[in-house]
Design an enzyme around this catalytic site. Structure first.
Site, PDB file in Angstrom:
ATOM      1  N   ASP A 279       0.839  -1.198   0.000  1.00 19.25           N
ATOM      2  CA  ASP A 279       0.000   0.000   0.000  1.00 19.25           C
ATOM      3  C   ASP A 279       0.876   1.252   0.000  1.00 19.25           C
ATOM      4  O   ASP A 279       1.692   1.441   0.907  1.00 19.25           O
ATOM      5  CB  ASP A 279      -0.868  -0.066   1.263  1.00 19.25           C
ATOM      6  CG  ASP A 279      -2.023   0.903   1.242  1.00 19.25           C
ATOM      7  OD1 ASP A 279      -2.057   1.780   0.364  1.00 19.25           O
ATOM      8  OD2 ASP A 279      -2.892   0.776   2.117  1.00 19.25           O
ATOM      9  N   ASP A 340     -10.590   3.949  -0.957  1.00 22.93           N
ATOM     10  CA  ASP A 340     -11.173   2.871  -0.140  1.00 22.93           C
ATOM     11  C   ASP A 340     -12.687   2.760  -0.275  1.00 22.93           C
ATOM     12  O   ASP A 340     -13.402   3.757  -0.280  1.00 22.93           O
ATOM     13  CB  ASP A 340     -10.858   3.114   1.343  1.00 22.93           C
ATOM     14  CG  ASP A 340      -9.381   2.939   1.635  1.00 22.93           C
ATOM     15  OD1 ASP A 340      -8.595   2.845   0.681  1.00 22.93           O
ATOM     16  OD2 ASP A 340      -9.031   2.902   2.824  1.00 22.93           O
TER      17      ASP A 340
HETATM   18  C1  GLA Z   1      -5.395   2.051   2.995  1.00 27.30           C
HETATM   19  C2  GLA Z   1      -5.903   0.960   2.071  1.00 27.30           C
HETATM   20  C3  GLA Z   1      -6.913   0.124   2.835  1.00 27.30           C
HETATM   21  C4  GLA Z   1      -6.264  -0.458   4.073  1.00 27.30           C
HETATM   22  C5  GLA Z   1      -5.674   0.642   4.930  1.00 27.30           C
HETATM   23  C6  GLA Z   1      -4.824   0.115   6.059  1.00 27.30           C
HETATM   24  O1  GLA Z   1      -6.428   2.912   3.358  1.00 27.30           O
HETATM   25  O2  GLA Z   1      -6.455   1.500   0.914  1.00 27.30           O
HETATM   26  O3  GLA Z   1      -7.411  -0.904   2.004  1.00 27.30           O
HETATM   27  O4  GLA Z   1      -5.273  -1.375   3.687  1.00 27.30           O
HETATM   28  O5  GLA Z   1      -4.841   1.494   4.166  1.00 27.30           O
HETATM   29  O6  GLA Z   1      -4.273   1.139   6.818  1.00 27.30           O
END
Ligand code: GLA
Length: 518
Positions: A279, A340
């Protein structure tokens, strides 16, 4: 809580695709009266985010230039630096190209300290720094890690169909532990979800501890023995996934892989992991060019390959930089296409209908990932969750569940274990479905399948029932000779015509196929 500010931004900001090109360092002449400001400044008590360590101002080639050093992003150059009446003004780039650069100020207070005020993401910084020395500067110096030269990786044969499994994030965020993961895994087996195809058990953010003296990353106290956990899952026909970031910090503020890419890949392979979600998070403020961001993903792709262990590599950089065009080349098997998901129809629909990636990028070995499922988390009706599943299936999207399996209703389990819908998602041809037409709140989608049949769906994004005239041409067919309703597990006598779609609902059919000519 996710500490990472990018994710606190409105979805609309996160969703649009763009590239970052950092503004050039200031070329303005050093103004008079900069002398006292020059040098090394040390922040002794800075909050964890963004972990401001030091500030340096110096004259180079007749110009005043400066850098802020943070734990989260490393060195952050000052842009458009000017000094007037003893006040330095400069811009600090957030890394996200859609967030305008913020203006900071620095001036010497009567107590001789440097008073620094500015904003980074959601964080307002108002701190004092004491005058430091060269030795201080070396203490907070950020060790910049080299990036590999571009060289595309070849496919490794993994993820011939979209990955299926479960991830801790949507339900548990970073409050996750070994016992919960084992309990979820047990339920995956006893509920029949594993046998329906869901095999990856992915621990998202929040498992990381600190590095030992040799730099080896340890899990935190909630995960006493990662290898034992992997063994537990493997013994039950499941696979283990972990999560990290190419930046110094993950989105929830845990230790990222920056500067430890090879070492972390080896550690994870030795534990027996089968899946890595990587990520961007703080890497967003550090890798300021598209080239460097791609290289950062390549570095981990190469490192995972070098372990010799088959590991599905999930890229999470919110769909930027046209990731679908290079995701496979860095070794990725799936790549997020959006910010997200949240457990509400509006967000799910925005992502699923409008941000699910370019169909031409997807296929065996590499998939667009519109994010994990929210089915079963309680924020949507069963009808809307049926839409969520249908849309992900017609989009050849990874099916990574995100709810608490220990307390799901039978209705939720039925949705998730419908083998006919899963078969559409997992179709071996691997062609992602496309929108055929849109009429107001109504959307018609179709997806060609390996046996010659076509998945055809009408979705109603509105809040009242709607009627749509669905025709064989919507599925690219001259006529419909056979139709099957996968949700009802029965043949349908639909051959074309008007149908009613409930609010936020879906009408899904699998039409024609090997036993009926089109
Ligand atoms: C980001 C990602 C999420 C999750 C969070 C974890 O927001 O897009 O899917 O993995 O980080 O902190």
């Amino acid at each position: 809580m996710n500490l990472f500010p990018c994710l606190a931004l409105p979805l609309s900001l996160l969703l649009s695709v763009g590239t970052s090109s950092p503004a050039a360092l200031s070329t303005k002449p050093a103004a008079k009266g900069t002398g006292k400001l020059q040098g090394v400044w040390v922040f002794s008590q800075a909050p964890d985010y963004p972990g401001l360590r030091g500030l340096q101002l110096q004259v180079k080639e007749g110009r005043l230039v400066g850098t802020l050093t943070t734990d989260w992003y490393g060195p952050m150059p000052m842009h458009d630096l000017t000094v007037q009446d003893g006040v330095a003004r400069f811009g600090i780039h957030n890394g996200n190209p859609r967030v305008p650069m913020k203006t900071w100020t620095a001036q010497i207070d009567p107590d001789g300290q440097l008073h620094v005020v500015g904003d980074l993401w959601y964080e307002h910084v108002d701190l004092k720094a004491r005058k430091g020395t060269g030795a201080d500067a070396s203490r907070f110096a950020f060790k910049v890690a080299p990036l590999p030269a571009w060289s595309a990786l070849k496919p490794d044969g993994l993820a011939q169909t979209p990955p299926m499994g479960w991830s801790s994030w949507n339900k548990f965020a970073e409050k996750i532990d070994d016992a919960t993961v084992r309990a979820i895994a047990d339920r995956m087996v006893s509920s029949g979800l594993r046998d329906a195809g869901y095999v990856y058990v992915n621990i998202d953010d929040g498992w990381q501890g600190t590095r030992n003296a040799n730099g080896v990353l340890q899990p935190n106290a909630h995960f006493p023995d990662m290898k034992a956990l992997a063994d537990y899952l493997h013994a039950r026909g499941l696979k283990l996934g972990l999560y990290s970031s190419p930046g110094p910090k993950t989105c929830a503020g845990f230790e990222g892989s920056y500067g430890h890419v090879e070492q972390d890949a080896r550690t994870w392979a030795a534990w027996g992991i089968d899946y890595l979600k990587y990520d961007l998070c703080s890497g967003e403020g550090h890798f300021l060019t598209e080239e460097s961001r791609k290289a950062a993903y390549l570095a981990m792709g190469q490192a995972l390959r070098r372990t010799g262990r088959p590991i599905v590599y999930s890229l999470c950089q919110y769909g930027r930089d046209q990731v679908g065009t290079w995701g496979r080349e860095v070794g990725g098997h799936l790549w997020r296409t959006t910010g997200d998901i949240t457990d509400d129809y509006k967000t799910m629909a925005e992502i699923g209908f409008d941000r699910n990636g370019r169909a031409e990028d997807a296929g065996p070995g590499g998939w667009n990932d519109p994010d994990m499922l929210e089915v079963g988390n309680g924020g949507m009706s069963l009808e809307a969750y049926r839409t969520h599943m249908s849309l992900w299936a017609i989009s050849a999207a990874p099916l990574i569940m995100g709810h608490d399996l220990r307390s799901m209703s039978d209705g939720v389990l039925d949705l998730l274990t419908n083998l006919e819908v899963i078969a559409i998602d997992q179709d071996p041809l691997g062609r992602q479905g496309r929108r055929v037409r849109r009429l107001g709140d109504l959307e018609v989608w179709s997806r060609p399948l390996a046996d010659g049949s076509v998945a055809l769906a009408a979705f109603n994004r509105g809040t009242t029932s709607a009627i749509v005239d669905l025709q064989p041409q919507d599925a690219g067919l001259k006529r419909i000779d056979r139709a099957r309703d996968p949700w009802a597990h029965q043949e349908s006598d639909f051959r074309g015509g008007a149908i009613t779609v409930p609010p936020h609902g879906v009408f899904l059919l699998r039409v024609n196929g090997p036993r009926a000519a089109s």
